[in-house]
Each structure stands twice: as C-alpha cells, then as structure tokens.
Design a protein around this motif. Structure first.
Motif, PDB file in Angstrom:
ATOM      1  N   TRP A 471       0.816  -1.217   0.000  1.00 13.54           N
ATOM      2  CA  TRP A 471       0.000   0.000   0.000  1.00 13.54           C
ATOM      3  C   TRP A 471       0.849   1.266   0.000  1.00 13.54           C
ATOM      4  N   THR A 472       0.379   2.259  -0.679  1.00 12.72           N
ATOM      5  CA  THR A 472       1.018   3.565  -0.756  1.00 12.72           C
ATOM      6  C   THR A 472       0.042   4.634  -0.278  1.00 12.72           C
ATOM      7  N   LEU A 473       0.545   5.612   0.440  1.00 15.35           N
ATOM      8  CA  LEU A 473      -0.299   6.689   0.938  1.00 15.35           C
ATOM      9  C   LEU A 473      -0.756   7.590  -0.207  1.00 15.35           C
ATOM     10  N   LEU A 474      -2.039   7.794  -0.272  1.00 17.68           N
ATOM     11  CA  LEU A 474      -2.609   8.686  -1.269  1.00 17.68           C
ATOM     12  C   LEU A 474      -2.935  10.044  -0.673  1.00 17.68           C
ATOM     13  N   ALA A 475      -3.490  10.041   0.523  1.00 14.69           N
ATOM     14  CA  ALA A 475      -3.885  11.275   1.180  1.00 14.69           C
ATOM     15  C   ALA A 475      -3.870  11.054   2.680  1.00 14.69           C
ATOM     16  N   ASP A 476      -3.538  12.115   3.419  1.00 13.01           N
ATOM     17  CA  ASP A 476      -3.414  11.999   4.872  1.00 13.01           C
ATOM     18  C   ASP A 476      -4.164  13.142   5.544  1.00 13.01           C
ATOM     19  N   LEU A 477      -5.275  12.811   6.113  1.00  7.71           N
ATOM     20  CA  LEU A 477      -6.046  13.776   6.890  1.00  7.71           C
ATOM     21  C   LEU A 477      -6.004  13.424   8.374  1.00  7.71           C
ATOM     22  N   SER A 478      -4.956  12.759   8.803  1.00  5.88           N
ATOM     23  CA  SER A 478      -4.886  12.313  10.195  1.00  5.88           C
ATOM     24  C   SER A 478      -4.678  13.467  11.171  1.00  5.88           C
ATOM     25  N   HIS A 479      -4.378  14.653  10.672  1.00  7.23           N
ATOM     26  CA  HIS A 479      -4.235  15.826  11.545  1.00  7.23           C
ATOM     27  C   HIS A 479      -5.238  16.917  11.157  1.00  7.23           C
ATOM     28  N   GLU A 480      -6.304  16.519  10.482  1.00  8.91           N
ATOM     29  CA  GLU A 480      -7.313  17.487  10.059  1.00  8.91           C
ATOM     30  C   GLU A 480      -7.921  18.183  11.275  1.00  8.91           C
ATOM     31  N   GLN A 481      -8.195  19.477  11.142  1.00 11.92           N
ATOM     32  CA  GLN A 481      -8.737  20.253  12.252  1.00 11.92           C
ATOM     33  C   GLN A 481     -10.191  20.655  12.043  1.00 11.92           C
ATOM     34  N   ARG A 482     -10.835  20.142  11.009  1.00  4.95           N
ATOM     35  CA  ARG A 482     -12.239  20.469  10.799  1.00  4.95           C
ATOM     36  C   ARG A 482     -13.014  19.220  10.421  1.00  4.95           C
ATOM     37  N   ASP A 483     -14.303  19.329  10.486  1.00  2.00           N
ATOM     38  CA  ASP A 483     -15.171  18.231  10.114  1.00  2.00           C
ATOM     39  C   ASP A 483     -15.291  18.176   8.595  1.00  2.00           C
ATOM     40  N   ARG A 484     -15.367  16.978   8.045  1.00  2.00           N
ATOM     41  CA  ARG A 484     -15.455  16.791   6.592  1.00  2.00           C
ATOM     42  C   ARG A 484     -16.542  15.762   6.282  1.00  2.00           C
ATOM     43  N   PRO A 485     -17.793  16.091   6.454  1.00  2.00           N
ATOM     44  CA  PRO A 485     -18.859  15.113   6.195  1.00  2.00           C
ATOM     45  C   PRO A 485     -18.872  14.584   4.768  1.00  2.00           C
ATOM     46  N   ASN A 486     -18.425  15.396   3.813  1.00  2.00           N
ATOM     47  CA  ASN A 486     -18.363  15.002   2.405  1.00  2.00           C
ATOM     48  C   ASN A 486     -16.986  15.346   1.876  1.00  2.00           C
ATOM     49  N   ALA A 487     -15.981  14.670   2.416  1.00  2.00           N
ATOM     50  CA  ALA A 487     -14.587  15.003   2.129  1.00  2.00           C
ATOM     51  C   ALA A 487     -14.226  14.662   0.684  1.00  2.00           C
ATOM     52  N   TYR A 488     -13.904  15.699  -0.079  1.00  2.00           N
ATOM     53  CA  TYR A 488     -13.451  15.519  -1.461  1.00  2.00           C
ATOM     54  C   TYR A 488     -11.963  15.782  -1.521  1.00  2.00           C
ATOM     55  N   LEU A 489     -11.192  14.816  -2.072  1.00  2.00           N
ATOM     56  CA  LEU A 489      -9.734  14.909  -2.103  1.00  2.00           C
ATOM     57  C   LEU A 489      -9.223  14.697  -3.516  1.00  2.00           C
ATOM     58  N   GLU A 490      -8.672  15.750  -4.074  1.00  2.00           N
ATOM     59  CA  GLU A 490      -8.019  15.667  -5.382  1.00  2.00           C
ATOM     60  C   GLU A 490      -6.582  15.207  -5.178  1.00  2.00           C
ATOM     61  N   LEU A 491      -6.151  14.136  -5.877  1.00  2.00           N
ATOM     62  CA  LEU A 491      -4.789  13.637  -5.728  1.00  2.00           C
ATOM     63  C   LEU A 491      -3.781  14.618  -6.309  1.00  2.00           C
ATOM     64  N   ASP A 492      -2.600  14.682  -5.684  1.00  2.00           N
ATOM     65  CA  ASP A 492      -1.533  15.539  -6.194  1.00  2.00           C
ATOM     66  C   ASP A 492      -1.080  15.119  -7.578  1.00  2.00           C
ATOM     67  N   ALA A 493      -1.156  13.810  -7.844  1.00  2.00           N
ATOM     68  CA  ALA A 493      -0.757  13.265  -9.141  1.00  2.00           C
ATOM     69  C   ALA A 493      -1.615  12.041  -9.405  1.00  2.00           C
ATOM     70  N   PRO A 494      -1.844  11.687 -10.644  1.00  2.00           N
ATOM     71  CA  PRO A 494      -2.641  10.489 -10.930  1.00  2.00           C
ATOM     72  C   PRO A 494      -2.017   9.250 -10.303  1.00  2.00           C
ATOM     73  N   ALA A 495      -2.842   8.379  -9.788  1.00  2.00           N
ATOM     74  CA  ALA A 495      -2.388   7.133  -9.170  1.00  2.00           C
ATOM     75  C   ALA A 495      -2.901   5.961  -9.997  1.00  2.00           C
ATOM     76  N   HIS A 496      -1.994   5.080 -10.416  1.00  2.00           N
ATOM     77  CA  HIS A 496      -2.365   3.917 -11.220  1.00  2.00           C
ATOM     78  C   HIS A 496      -2.507   2.731 -10.275  1.00  2.00           C
ATOM     79  N   ILE A 497      -3.692   2.461  -9.850  1.00  2.00           N
ATOM     80  CA  ILE A 497      -3.960   1.508  -8.779  1.00  2.00           C
ATOM     81  C   ILE A 497      -5.225   0.714  -9.059  1.00  2.00           C
ATOM     82  N   ARG A 498      -5.386  -0.367  -8.311  1.00  2.00           N
ATOM     83  CA  ARG A 498      -6.600  -1.173  -8.393  1.00  2.00           C
ATOM     84  C   ARG A 498      -7.433  -1.041  -7.124  1.00  2.00           C
ATOM     85  N   TYR A 499      -6.796  -0.864  -5.989  1.00  2.00           N
ATOM     86  CA  TYR A 499      -7.504  -0.825  -4.714  1.00  2.00           C
ATOM     87  C   TYR A 499      -7.368   0.552  -4.063  1.00  2.00           C
ATOM     88  N   VAL A 500      -8.449   1.002  -3.478  1.00  2.00           N
ATOM     89  CA  VAL A 500      -8.441   2.218  -2.662  1.00  2.00           C
ATOM     90  C   VAL A 500      -8.904   1.823  -1.271  1.00  2.00           C
TER      91      VAL A 500
END
Length: 617
Positions: A471-500
């Motif tokens: 596994w490779t880290l795609l996004a890290d919100l482990s230190h987020e300071q706000r609520d994200r009921p509908n968290a939308y995350l655009e990747l920094d770069a395209p990821a060629h993967i099968r599993y999320v």
C-alpha cells in the motif's frame, strides 16, 4: 403551518509505479492549490437536533446564500451557527461570528450595499437585520434590532384560518436585491397556500444617523409576484419524481438577479424533501413585475445521480465574471429534511434564457481562473470508477455492510462495528485504473451530537495498491482540524492503482458510517457508443413524456437530456445502468416544444449523443 425549507422542523505523491511501494510516501494532508471540487460542497456542515423528541442528530445544510464581498465569497445557510468564507470557491473556512442573535438562522438573505454586507433571516415576527464591514473576522452589528412588520399582514394562527387575499406575516425565506439605481427590494414567502411577495424597502443608507430604529422601512406595499401552476408545469408537482398530486406543492426561496435589462425572480419548488427539488424563474423588465413564466423552466434541476436536488439557493458572479447557482441537496437518512449544499455553473444566453448546468454535477468539476467561453464546460472528464465495485471492511454492523458504499445512494451506508482508529474500508476497482480524486461521504448513524465541540473533526488516511498487499499513501487527513462530512480529495498526481483503502482515524459521531466512497479517474480505452434512442413520445398529459433507449454494453449510466433546442439541452436526468432504460419524464411545461436525446457514460468517458427527437407541444 407554513412549509419553510428548514423548519421542515427542517486524495507526496500517489502511486506512480505499477508494482507499488511497500512503504508509505509522506505528503501534505490537503493540497491547498487544488482546483477541482465535487458536490456536495465540502464544508463542515453543522449538527442539528431539531427533532429532539425522536432523539435525531444529524449534520445538515440547506438554502445557501452566497455573496461576493470584497475579495472573498461568503456562504450562509440554514441551521448554521456561523458561515463560511472562501477566496476561490473551492476551499471554505468556517467563521464563528462574535455577535449572532440567531438560534441557527433559517433560509438567510444577503445583500451588499454601501460597502456593507447585510444579513437577514426568515421570520414570522420581527427579527434583527445585521450588517458587517469585516465579515472575515466575524464582526457584526445591528442595523436594526427589529425589522418592521410586513404592512397589512395578518395571522390567524394557521394558514387554513386565513381568508383569500390575506397577507401572512414574515418575511419567511427572504431575498434581498439592490438595483442599479440604488433602490432595495425584499422578496419572500414559503408556502403551499400563499404566493411569492415583493416590496421596495428603504435601508436608510443615506441617513443612517437617524437612529437604528428608523433604518428599515417599507417603501411600497407588498405585491403578489407569482404562484405555482402545477396543472401547467409538470416539474412543480409534489412528490418523488413529481408523482404526488394530492398535495399542493410549496413555493419558496425567492432570489433576484438582474442581467442586462431583465430581472430574474428565482424560486424553489415543489418540496425540499424530494429528488426533484428545483429552481424556477420568472422574468420581468421591472423589479416588482409584472413577471412572466420562463418556458425553459426549471432552470436548476438534478433529479438523478448521487446528489439530487437543486432548489432554493442563490445565483452570483465570481471574480472572473462567471455565473454560479447554488442549491439544496436531499439526503434524508435521519430525517426527511436532512440536506447538503451544491454548486453549479450557470449563465444566460444572448436572448436572455437563463441556464444552470447540472450534467455530471456530482462528478469532479474544475474551478476556472478565467472567464469561461460560451459552451465551455467545467466537467473534468474524470469518470466514476467505483460504481457497484466489490468492497470489504474490517468490521460491520448487521444490515449495513460495505456493499452499500459503491451504490451511489446516500441513503444506504456501511457502519463499522467499532469506530476505533484503524478500521478499514477497501474498494476493489476490478483492474488497474488511473485515479484522480476520491470523495468520502460520511453518514450520521445514531450520531448523538448537537452543536459544536473540539472533537467534531474528520481524520483518516487513503491508501492505494495494485495488488491489495502493498500500500502507498494517497492522502493523509490524520491531523485534520475540521469536520469533513463530504470530504473531497483531489490527488496531487494520478495514481495507477486497483484498490483504494480508507483507514479510519476519528469522527465526531458515535459511529463510523460511510454512505459512499466514490473514486474518480479513468480506465484506458474508448468511450462507449451512443445509445440508440428507441422512442420519445409525449403523453396525453403533455406534462409527461416517455423516453426509451437500448442498453449500451458496459455502460455505467446514462444522461437523459432535454431542452428547447439541440444546442440547449440544459436539463439532465442521470440514470445508472441498474435502472430501467426507459424514463417517464414528468417535468415538462404544457404548450412548450422540447427536444430530447440520451448519452451513455462508463469508466472510459462519455458517448456522443443519440439522435435528437422532438417532443411536440
């Protein structure tokens, strides 16, 4: 009682190597330069507990009023203990005001006049009118502590006890408008009995030193501006897909814009608790009418897809001169008035026709940094990769398994057996895909929260893999300071993967519950062929039409599109491939000629349109 909208008591780097990496790559939690978004709008919707006798707790937001003031945009909505600020319409920061005499304002109205930002809430009795010259820091003052009563208003305790022609108190669901000549107007009401009213008001901007109590007066008598006519306008009929004609529909959420010499009086109908909640418009050459029904109605309409509902919002221009329309999305997990906020591109044709583009309105959209060219779309072309894909979880409660997170339905959801850190939810895309963005939509399942608290934050990580083992880290919100009921995350770069994989950190509710883990990007290959439109016929009741098309092998879904001309197919009903390939469209206006076509979409892209068929009046 009146049916007001609220009181409807209301993805360092991503994985770029085919073999994957065993160790995670550190990266920033969120790219502050991201320029895409997906509906519903990603803000920290506030917890509501209005149905106290039922013990219901849920996050909600509705009836958005967006205004540009200075170099920023401000978003106000129903049942929020504050408001949001953005400089780019993508990243929003919540502001807790220093003076807030509202117990969660309902259907608020905004106005920029004389260098001030005004704020009014719905009311059935006199309430304050606030103003600010520093909303970025939450500083507000009273323009007046009590608005004057609506001239001639009466109240017999219930609408059924009022006589024809009686004027109800208010203003409920207010809308404020400042014309080019400096005159100010108020529009209001929310009812399935009463119409939308309007009147000129005086804010005493030129003589504010006369005293707070004299700063707001009615400069004209209230005037009836428009009513619903569901017998003529199919989309104004009540119920899911406009199927309940036993209940009179609700008209509400007045909002006024001027474009050129035309005034556009917008309204919401037929009810916020259905998929067909929409925005309509009447036009005039005067701010108080007479107004004329626009035959291209509804202008804002999104009855299908993950996000449904586009009624009762606001229309505004951005810093580049692009027009946007906001609306209210229907969720209805805990309560039928549980809702979110959405944002769509909008505009006007040269002949004055207003339009709102909801096609792929819940797929990632690109926020422009320029004036859009005529016909230029904000759709990124990133397709849905997660629909009906196999999902697994580390735990679950009975009846709420992981299969629910890929069905594109916010009213079904996975619930983890515990909300402890480390719980996982994994979606298998079936093959390696190019992933560009992920949206994690949380659900309030027996949330048990109300108001604000430091622990109401959303924290998690997203990981990607090609083999399900490394596994490779795609996004890290482990230190987020706000609520994200509908968290939308655009990747920094395209990821060629099968599993999320979603790796849980923390949610503010009692349970970890996710309605949909939506993955966007594309698969290699060509888009699907255009579907064959088999038939499109108007019913004897010309408010309805029956549309049928042949299935396209491998399609994820279809867009049924219609409008007044082949180059103006502004209305869209999105259907997924597990639904029938026929649709009874019940949103047409009697006496109006339409054209209709269908397109297919899959993980590769979007097809060309089918043949275009005319629906005669």
């Amino acid at each position: 009682m009146p049916h007001p909208c609220p009181v409807r008591f209301r993805l360092a780097l991503a994985l770029l190597m085919a073999g994957g990496l065993a160790a995670p790559v550190a990266r920033a939690a969120v790219d502050p330069h991201a320029r895409t978004w997906a509906n519903p709008v990603d803000v920290d919707y506030r917890y509501n507990y209005e149905q106290m006798n039922q013990g219901i707790s849920y996050r909600t937001g509705a009836d958005p009023a967006v205004v540009r003031y200075g170099d920023a945009y401000y978003l106000f909505m129903t049942l929020a203990d504050g408001y949001w600020r953005s400089t780019d319409l993508v990243h929003w920061d919540f502001i807790k005001p220093d003076r807030w005499p509202f117990d969660g304002p309902v259907a608020p109205a905004t106005l920029v006049a004389d260098g001030k930002l005004f704020l009014m809430q719905s009311a059935m009795q006199p309430v304050p009118l606030l103003y600010s010259t520093d909303p970025a820091h939450g500083h507000w003052d009273f323009w007046t502590r009590l608005l004057p009563p609506v001239p001639g208003a009466v109240w017999a305790g219930h609408e059924s006890e009022m006589k024809p022609g009686d004027l109800p108190p208010g203003p409920w669901d207010p809308g404020l408008f400042r014309d080019e000549d400096g005159k100010t107007y108020l529009y209001w009401d929310s009812s399935n009995v009463f119409p939308i009213y309007g009147a000129q008001i005086d804010l005493a901007l030129d003589h504010a030193d006369e005293g707070e109590g004299k700063r707001v007066t009615f400069a004209s008598k209230p005037r009836t501006l428009m009513r619903l006519h569901p017998d003529q306008h199919g989309w104004e009929r009540f119920g899911q897909d406009h199927t309940d004609e036993s209940i009179q529909p609700y008209v509400e959420g007045a909002w006024m814009n001027r474009h050129g010499d035309t005034y556009y009086l917008q309204y919401g109908a037929p009810g916020t608790e259905f998929n067909v909640y929409a925005t309509g418009v009447y036009t005039s050459d005067k701010p108080l009418g007479p107004f004329h029904y626009a035959p291209y109605n509804p202008v804002g309409y999104k009855p299908g897809g993950f996000v449904v509902g586009a009624g009762h919002g606001s229309t505004f221009d951005d810093a580049y001169g692009n027009t946007w329309n906001t609306g209210t999305m229907w969720v209805a997990v805990n309560w039928r008035f549980e809702r979110r906020v959405d944002l769509f591109p909008a505009g006007y044709h040269g002949d004055g026709q207003m339009w709102v583009d909801t096609r792929f309105g819940d797929f990632p959209q690109r926020m422009p940094e320029h004036k859009l060219r005529p016909g230029e779309s904000t759709f990124t072309g990133w397709m849905l990769l997660s629909w009906h894909k196999h999902a697994t979880a580390s735990s679950q409660l009975p009846g709420h398994g992981p299969a629910e997170v890929t069905d594109e339905n916010p009213r079904t959801y996975w619930v983890a057996a515990q909300s402890t850190p480390g719980q996982t939810l994994t979606v298998d895309l079936g093959a390696t895909r190019t992933v560009r963005a992920v949206q994690v939509n949380f659900t309030d399942y027996k949330a048990g929260r109300y108001g604000d608290a430091p622990d109401i934050v959303t924290r998690f990580k997203l990981e990607g893999s090609t083999d399900g083992a490394h596994w490779t880290l795609l996004a890290d919100l482990s230190h987020e300071q706000r609520d994200r009921p509908n968290a939308y995350l655009e990747l920094d770069a395209p990821a060629h993967i099968r599993y999320v994989r979603y790796v849980h950190g923390h949610v503010g509710a009692k349970h970890l519950a996710i309605s949909d883990l939506r993955v966007f990007g594309h698969a290699d290959g060509t888009p699907p062929p255009a579907p064959e439109l088999v038939s499109a016929t108007r019913d004897a009741d010309t408010r309805n039409a029956d549309i049928a098309w042949k299935p396209v092998p491998g399609a994820v879904g279809y867009n049924v599109r219609w409008g007044l001309a082949p180059d103006r197919l502004h209305e869209t009903y999105q259907r997924f491939a597990d639904q029938p390939t026929h649709l009874q469209l019940r949103a047409l206006n009697k006496g109006v000629r339409y054209v209709v076509a269908v397109e297919a979409f899959d993980e590769h892209g979007v097809s060309k349109l089918s043949r275009v068929v005319t629906l005669a009046p």
